[in-house]
Design a protein around this motif. Structure first.
Motif, mmCIF file in Angstrom:
data_model
loop_
_atom_site.group_PDB
_atom_site.id
_atom_site.type_symbol
_atom_site.label_atom_id
_atom_site.label_comp_id
_atom_site.label_asym_id
_atom_site.label_seq_id
_atom_site.Cartn_x
_atom_site.Cartn_y
_atom_site.Cartn_z
ATOM 1 N N ALA A 173 0.821 -1.218 0.000
ATOM 2 C CA ALA A 173 0.000 0.000 0.000
ATOM 3 C C ALA A 173 0.852 1.264 0.000
ATOM 4 O O ALA A 173 0.369 2.345 -0.389
ATOM 5 C CB ALA A 173 -0.925 0.000 1.220
ATOM 6 N N ARG A 174 2.129 1.153 0.385
ATOM 7 C CA ARG A 174 3.014 2.322 0.436
ATOM 8 C C ARG A 174 3.975 2.400 -0.748
ATOM 9 O O ARG A 174 4.797 3.301 -0.816
ATOM 10 C CB ARG A 174 3.806 2.319 1.753
ATOM 11 C CG ARG A 174 2.913 2.460 2.989
ATOM 12 C CD ARG A 174 3.726 2.643 4.258
ATOM 13 N NE ARG A 174 4.465 1.428 4.587
ATOM 14 C CZ ARG A 174 5.779 1.377 4.769
ATOM 15 N NH1 ARG A 174 6.513 2.465 4.611
ATOM 16 N NH2 ARG A 174 6.388 0.252 5.095
ATOM 17 N N MET A 175 3.891 1.449 -1.652
ATOM 18 C CA MET A 175 4.788 1.446 -2.807
ATOM 19 C C MET A 175 4.319 2.425 -3.873
ATOM 20 O O MET A 175 3.116 2.603 -4.080
ATOM 21 C CB MET A 175 4.887 0.032 -3.401
ATOM 22 C CG MET A 175 5.578 -0.957 -2.486
ATOM 23 S SD MET A 175 5.604 -2.634 -3.162
ATOM 24 C CE MET A 175 6.385 -3.524 -1.808
ATOM 25 N N LYS A 176 5.267 3.070 -4.540
ATOM 26 C CA LYS A 176 4.976 4.094 -5.542
ATOM 27 C C LYS A 176 5.683 3.756 -6.857
ATOM 28 O O LYS A 176 6.635 2.976 -6.883
ATOM 29 C CB LYS A 176 5.460 5.469 -5.051
ATOM 30 C CG LYS A 176 4.902 5.898 -3.706
ATOM 31 C CD LYS A 176 3.399 6.146 -3.780
ATOM 32 C CE LYS A 176 2.870 6.626 -2.425
ATOM 33 N NZ LYS A 176 1.391 6.784 -2.442
ATOM 34 N N PRO A 177 5.251 4.366 -7.959
ATOM 35 C CA PRO A 177 5.913 4.133 -9.248
ATOM 36 C C PRO A 177 7.396 4.508 -9.245
ATOM 37 O O PRO A 177 8.161 4.002 -10.069
ATOM 38 C CB PRO A 177 5.125 5.022 -10.218
ATOM 39 C CG PRO A 177 3.773 5.160 -9.586
ATOM 40 C CD PRO A 177 4.036 5.191 -8.101
ATOM 41 N N ALA A 199 0.192 -7.745 -7.318
ATOM 42 C CA ALA A 199 -0.144 -6.580 -6.495
ATOM 43 C C ALA A 199 0.916 -5.490 -6.645
ATOM 44 O O ALA A 199 0.598 -4.306 -6.780
ATOM 45 C CB ALA A 199 -0.284 -6.994 -5.031
ATOM 46 N N ILE A 200 2.183 -5.889 -6.637
ATOM 47 C CA ILE A 200 3.267 -4.916 -6.788
ATOM 48 C C ILE A 200 3.231 -4.291 -8.180
ATOM 49 O O ILE A 200 3.425 -3.074 -8.331
ATOM 50 C CB ILE A 200 4.630 -5.583 -6.521
ATOM 51 C CG1 ILE A 200 4.730 -6.028 -5.059
ATOM 52 C CG2 ILE A 200 5.772 -4.627 -6.850
ATOM 53 C CD1 ILE A 200 5.965 -6.851 -4.752
ATOM 54 N N GLN A 201 2.977 -5.097 -9.190
ATOM 55 C CA GLN A 201 2.883 -4.558 -10.546
ATOM 56 C C GLN A 201 1.784 -3.504 -10.636
ATOM 57 O O GLN A 201 1.915 -2.527 -11.364
ATOM 58 C CB GLN A 201 2.617 -5.691 -11.541
ATOM 59 C CG GLN A 201 3.823 -6.582 -11.774
ATOM 60 C CD GLN A 201 3.495 -7.794 -12.630
ATOM 61 O OE1 GLN A 201 2.398 -8.351 -12.550
ATOM 62 N NE2 GLN A 201 4.445 -8.217 -13.455
ATOM 63 N N GLY A 202 0.727 -3.692 -9.867
ATOM 64 C CA GLY A 202 -0.366 -2.733 -9.864
ATOM 65 C C GLY A 202 0.018 -1.374 -9.313
ATOM 66 O O GLY A 202 -0.654 -0.378 -9.597
ATOM 67 N N THR A 203 1.104 -1.315 -8.542
ATOM 68 C CA THR A 203 1.544 -0.022 -7.991
ATOM 69 C C THR A 203 2.358 0.779 -9.008
ATOM 70 O O THR A 203 2.608 1.965 -8.793
ATOM 71 C CB THR A 203 2.421 -0.227 -6.732
ATOM 72 O OG1 THR A 203 3.676 -0.815 -7.109
ATOM 73 C CG2 THR A 203 1.708 -1.122 -5.715
ATOM 74 N N GLY A 204 2.805 0.133 -10.072
ATOM 75 C CA GLY A 204 3.634 0.810 -11.069
ATOM 76 C C GLY A 204 5.109 0.847 -10.729
ATOM 77 O O GLY A 204 5.908 1.439 -11.459
#
Length: 277
Positions: A173-177, A199-204
């Motif tokens: 939830a705290r990961m950013k592109p 899920a990580i791929q969804g963060t960009g």
């Protein structure tokens, strides 16, 4: 029984088998790669039993056919136990030289498969990232922690997750592109690893994926490093992985020094002050 893995099925029914079936079962339990590799008649000959015994055995496991059982064994072999890489009749290692030769081959195969531009591209991305995340479970956890420790010499914000009592949802939830995620996926992999990847791929975020050689190349991530992990013993060898991490860390630190290296200077200043040699 259908919810059990292939190996779990074999272990579960082994005490109930008749002598011929048990001989076959013990062979498959100790060398499950044999079923993944051989036809029913070849496996029967290897175990010294009849083809009919093989047919009865796979039905006792809960499979409709030998091919169904072999399909499960093949799928398990790509991400499962070290047992799948051992074969009946293999010579057991009797000295250190066998391990040394295998480890040297692992390092060479791992590094030869990786282009210089891949390493340098990841190193520059790490230095430009808002935050670097090193993620590993089981055996991969120690490797992720090692890389995190080394990268702290060059980057201001690097974290190793998960920690005790933490959920991955809290971190994703705290990961950013602008982040770089170094995700370790070495055997044995946790069942939720692919869900975590999506899920990580969804963060960009940019993903560097570090796996063993049994994982098909993933073209959806920024970098996929496939490391040779074969061994002359019952445990996987991670010397190839460590060689890769050593190169990644050193190139990152070298590029940091070239661009100013203020963090490196501060670290050395405090090392001198605290007399940490």
């Amino acid at each position: 029984m259908t919810h059990r893995s292939f190996l779990a099925r074999v272990r579960h029914i082994l005490p109930e088998l008749h002598p011929a079936e048990r001989r076959l079962g013990e062979l498959v339990r100790n060398f499950p790669g044999e079923l993944a590799s051989y036809s029913a008649s070849e496996l029967a000959a290897l175990a010294g039993v009849s083809n009919a015994t093989v047919s009865r055995f796979v039905k006792r496991l809960g499979y409709q056919s030998y091919e169904d059982a072999r399909r499960d064994a093949r799928e398990e072999s790509s991400s499962g136990s070290r047992l799948y890489l051992q074969h009946a009749g293999d010579e057991k290692s009797t000295g250190q030289s066998a391990f040394l030769e295998t480890d040297i081959r692992n390092i060479r195969e791992t590094i030869d498969d990786i282009g210089t531009e891949e390493i340098e591209g990841l190193a520059h991305a790490i230095l430009a990232a808002r935050r670097v995340w090193c993620i590993g479970f089981r055996a991969s956890g120690g490797l992720a922690n090692y890389l995190h420790w080394q990268l702290l010499q060059a980057v201001d914000d690097a974290v190793c997750v998960p920690g005790g009592g933490q959920t991955m949802g809290e971190h994703v939830a705290r990961m950013k592109p602008e982040d770089v995620i170094i995700l370790f996926g070495l055997r044995r992999r946790v069942a939720t690893l692919q869900d975590l990847m999506r899920a990580i791929q969804g963060t960009g975020a940019n993903i560097a994926y570090v796996t063993d050689e049994g994982v098909p190349r993933n073209k959806e991530v920024g970098w996929h490093f496939r490391c040779a992990t074969r061994s002359s013993g019952p445990l996987f060898s991670h010397v190839g992985v460590m060689a890769l991490l050593n190169i990644i860390a050193n190139r990152t630190i070298e590029f940091a020094a070239e661009s100013g290296g203020q963090r490196l200077k501060e670290i050395e200043t405090y090392n001198d002050l605290l007399r940490e040699l």
